[in-house]
Design a protein around this motif. Structure first.
Motif, PDB file in Angstrom:
ATOM      1  N   ASP A 141       0.847  -1.201   0.000  1.00  0.00           N
ATOM      2  CA  ASP A 141       0.000   0.000   0.000  1.00  0.00           C
ATOM      3  C   ASP A 141       0.880   1.249   0.000  1.00  0.00           C
ATOM      4  O   ASP A 141       2.039   1.214   0.404  1.00  0.00           O
ATOM      5  CB  ASP A 141      -1.022  -0.014   1.145  1.00  0.00           C
ATOM      6  CG  ASP A 141      -0.420  -0.450   2.463  1.00  0.00           C
ATOM      7  OD1 ASP A 141       0.803  -0.603   2.549  1.00  0.00           O
ATOM      8  OD2 ASP A 141      -1.190  -0.646   3.432  1.00  0.00           O
ATOM      9  N   CYS A 183       2.476   5.118   8.983  1.00  0.00           N
ATOM     10  CA  CYS A 183       2.158   3.688   9.073  1.00  0.00           C
ATOM     11  C   CYS A 183       3.169   2.866   8.274  1.00  0.00           C
ATOM     12  O   CYS A 183       3.032   1.653   8.142  1.00  0.00           O
ATOM     13  CB  CYS A 183       0.725   3.416   8.606  1.00  0.00           C
ATOM     14  SG  CYS A 183       0.030   1.872   9.257  1.00  0.00           S
ATOM     15  N   HIS A 215       3.825   2.837   5.036  1.00  0.00           N
ATOM     16  CA  HIS A 215       3.458   2.367   3.691  1.00  0.00           C
ATOM     17  C   HIS A 215       4.511   2.756   2.651  1.00  0.00           C
ATOM     18  O   HIS A 215       4.579   2.132   1.583  1.00  0.00           O
ATOM     19  CB  HIS A 215       2.078   2.899   3.298  1.00  0.00           C
ATOM     20  CG  HIS A 215       0.966   2.428   4.193  1.00  0.00           C
ATOM     21  ND1 HIS A 215      -0.361   2.732   3.980  1.00  0.00           N
ATOM     22  CD2 HIS A 215       0.988   1.665   5.320  1.00  0.00           C
ATOM     23  CE1 HIS A 215      -1.108   2.186   4.939  1.00  0.00           C
ATOM     24  NE2 HIS A 215      -0.317   1.538   5.758  1.00  0.00           N
ATOM     25  N   GLU A 272      -5.319   2.811   1.692  1.00  0.00           N
ATOM     26  CA  GLU A 272      -5.575   1.751   2.689  1.00  0.00           C
ATOM     27  C   GLU A 272      -6.169   2.319   3.961  1.00  0.00           C
ATOM     28  O   GLU A 272      -6.975   1.670   4.617  1.00  0.00           O
ATOM     29  CB  GLU A 272      -4.267   0.995   3.016  1.00  0.00           C
ATOM     30  CG  GLU A 272      -4.475  -0.277   3.831  1.00  0.00           C
ATOM     31  CD  GLU A 272      -4.862  -0.041   5.281  1.00  0.00           C
ATOM     32  OE1 GLU A 272      -5.770  -0.744   5.780  1.00  0.00           O
ATOM     33  OE2 GLU A 272      -4.302   0.861   5.920  1.00  0.00           O
ATOM     34  N   GLU A 273      -5.745   3.541   4.322  1.00  0.00           N
ATOM     35  CA  GLU A 273      -6.118   4.106   5.627  1.00  0.00           C
ATOM     36  C   GLU A 273      -7.552   4.637   5.627  1.00  0.00           C
ATOM     37  O   GLU A 273      -7.801   5.835   5.700  1.00  0.00           O
ATOM     38  CB  GLU A 273      -5.133   5.217   6.020  1.00  0.00           C
ATOM     39  CG  GLU A 273      -3.698   4.752   6.199  1.00  0.00           C
ATOM     40  CD  GLU A 273      -3.466   3.975   7.497  1.00  0.00           C
ATOM     41  OE1 GLU A 273      -4.424   3.803   8.276  1.00  0.00           O
ATOM     42  OE2 GLU A 273      -2.317   3.542   7.718  1.00  0.00           O
ATOM     43  N   HIS A 312       3.511  -5.857   6.195  1.00  0.00           N
ATOM     44  CA  HIS A 312       3.276  -4.588   6.889  1.00  0.00           C
ATOM     45  C   HIS A 312       4.311  -4.395   7.980  1.00  0.00           C
ATOM     46  O   HIS A 312       4.483  -5.272   8.826  1.00  0.00           O
ATOM     47  CB  HIS A 312       1.864  -4.535   7.485  1.00  0.00           C
ATOM     48  CG  HIS A 312       1.402  -3.130   7.693  1.00  0.00           C
ATOM     49  ND1 HIS A 312       2.081  -2.241   8.498  1.00  0.00           N
ATOM     50  CD2 HIS A 312       0.356  -2.450   7.183  1.00  0.00           C
ATOM     51  CE1 HIS A 312       1.463  -1.068   8.468  1.00  0.00           C
ATOM     52  NE2 HIS A 312       0.406  -1.168   7.675  1.00  0.00           N
ATOM     53  N   GLU A 362      -7.505  -3.830   8.155  1.00  0.00           N
ATOM     54  CA  GLU A 362      -6.753  -3.755   6.901  1.00  0.00           C
ATOM     55  C   GLU A 362      -7.691  -4.028   5.741  1.00  0.00           C
ATOM     56  O   GLU A 362      -8.495  -4.957   5.804  1.00  0.00           O
ATOM     57  CB  GLU A 362      -5.716  -4.889   6.907  1.00  0.00           C
ATOM     58  CG  GLU A 362      -4.294  -4.479   6.970  1.00  0.00           C
ATOM     59  CD  GLU A 362      -3.786  -3.723   5.746  1.00  0.00           C
ATOM     60  OE1 GLU A 362      -4.341  -3.904   4.645  1.00  0.00           O
ATOM     61  OE2 GLU A 362      -2.829  -2.959   5.905  1.00  0.00           O
TER      62      GLU A 362
HETATM   63 ZN   LIG Z   1      -0.892   0.420   7.443  1.00  0.00          ZN
END
Ligand SMILES: [Zn+2]
Ligand SMILES: [Zn+2]
Length: 397
Positions: A76, A101, A103, A136-137, A165, A336
């Motif tokens: 992501d 996060c 990504h 994704e978030e 991840h 997710e």
């Molecule tokens: Zn994430």
């Protein structure tokens, strides 16, 4: 040469791409600058590359030189609405946006894996789909990409799908972690409006006060979690926003609150969607009020296929050593949208510890923190795992 060694040789350029993405974070489904960086990183490689219509995704397909099935690898690409406070030399140059996060690491590692596998094209026993996903978030970017055909990008469905991840805490740097079955929770949103009738705060009997009823609902939701759900199939409800009124001597017309509901089974999720609105409207009714309770499904449970999770564990042990992987004891309560992919294709979601070595994983800031950090040393290892998963899974047919 070992895949790990090949990945290590790419470490410099993977880190460079990561830093470039980190400096210019983008949020949501439209990430034109990030998409551009990915396209540049993939240019010249023997890939069939396509971009999304509704979202700024990138799908790349590698046809190996040998016949075999299809495997999908996902990374992501989106950032969060956080202002970075890490002080890193490559920190976000954009106030209010940060790759908190990690990504940026996923995107760079997946691009690295594409380059590595392209260099081995002749010996790749099948086809690899590289899924570079925005949003994704909370934007369900994976669902958009599925809608635009990412799972059929190679002409036939993948036999397996994997996502990595990074984690800024909990796991030691370089440790991989996965588990069979539920890996992350389903996340749904509850929006409640309690309708009363405003008036003078000194004479509540002449008004219909929505605040005490709304407070009762907040507590009743917690009681419901303990009385209606099996403790071995856990549910979490948290009211994260609660608003009513303007001052002390006025009863407002309305009270509103927002809650997130996390669950791990379809049965619990279905029960939540039914029980929560009923509880809210019944409490309102008991006080002579009305309420709107909207239960909005967001992300499903992320469920690892038991065979694919075991396979990933075996690949980690063989490629990196038995001490580099663990089977997570419990799922986590985060959510997710890779869950949408795993509803269609068996696969596994794998965490990779990226806590900087000078921080204690137990106390390090979590993902989404303004001071979350993810160590560059994991980039080559994550790249190698993506590539190993594809090569070894394709070889098993
Ligand atoms: Zn994430
Ligand atoms: Zn996140």
């Amino acid at each position: 040469m070992l895949v790990r060694d090949e990945a290590a040789k790419l470490a410099g350029e993977i880190a460079e791409l990561r830093h470039a993405i980190h400096r210019e974070p983008e949020i949501g489904l439209d990430l034109p600058k990030t998409q551009r960086k990915v396209l540049d990183a993939l240019s010249g490689l023997p890939l069939k590359v396509s971009t999304g219509k509704a979202v700024s995704s990138v799908t790349a397909v590698l046809r190996g030189g040998r016949l075999g099935p299809v495997v999908l690898l996902r990374g992501d690409m989106d950032a969060l609405p956080v202002t970075e406070e890490t002080g890193l030399p490559y920190a976000s140059a954009i106030p209010g946006a940060m790759h908190a996060c990690g990504h940026d690491l996923h995107t760079a590692m997946l691009a690295g894996a594409a380059k590595l596998l392209c260099a081995r094209q002749a010996e790749v026993p099948g086809t690899v789909i590289f899924m570079f996903q925005p949003g994704e978030e909370g934007y369900a970017g994976a669902r958009y990409m599925i809608g635009e055909g990412v799972l059929d990008a190679a002409g036939e469905r993948p036999v397996a799908a994997y996502a990595l991840h990074v984690s800024g805490n909990k796991l030691p740097c370089g440790m991989f972690s996965t588990r069979p079955g539920p890996m992350l929770a389903a996340a749904d949103q509850i929006t409640v409006t309690v309708h009363g009738r405003g008036g003078h705060a000194s004479q509540p009997h002449r008004a219909a006060d929505p605040i005490p009823a709304a407070c009762e609902m907040v507590i009743a939701l917690q009681t419901m979690v303990t009385r209606k759900f099996d403790v071995f199939d856990p549910v979490v409800i948290t009211v994260g926003s609660f608003h009513a009124g303007t001052t002390d001597n006025v009863i407002p017309d309305q009270a509103r609150f927002l809650a997130t509901a996390r669950s791990y089974s379809a049965a619990s999720r279905t029960a939540l969607a039914e029980l929560v609105p009923r509880l809210i409207t019944d409490i309102a009714g008991a006080h002579g009020l009305t309420a709107d309770a909207e239960y909005a499904a967001e992300y499903p449970v992320t469920v690892n296929d038991a065979t694919e999770a075991a396979f990933a564990g075996q690949v980690i042990a063989e490629a990196f050593g038995p001490d580099r992987g663990e089977t997570a004891k419990f799922p986590i309560t985060g959510a997710e949208d890779f869950s949408f992919v795993l509803e269609e294709v068996p696969g596994a979601f794998i965490f990779l510890g990226a806590c900087p070595p000078d921080r204690d994983p137990e106390t390090a800031p979590t993902n989404h923190s303004a001071i979350a950090m993810f160590d560059d040393s994991v980039l080559a290892e994550g790249t190698a795992l993506y590539a190993e998963l594809a090569l070894r899974r394709l070889a098993t047919g």
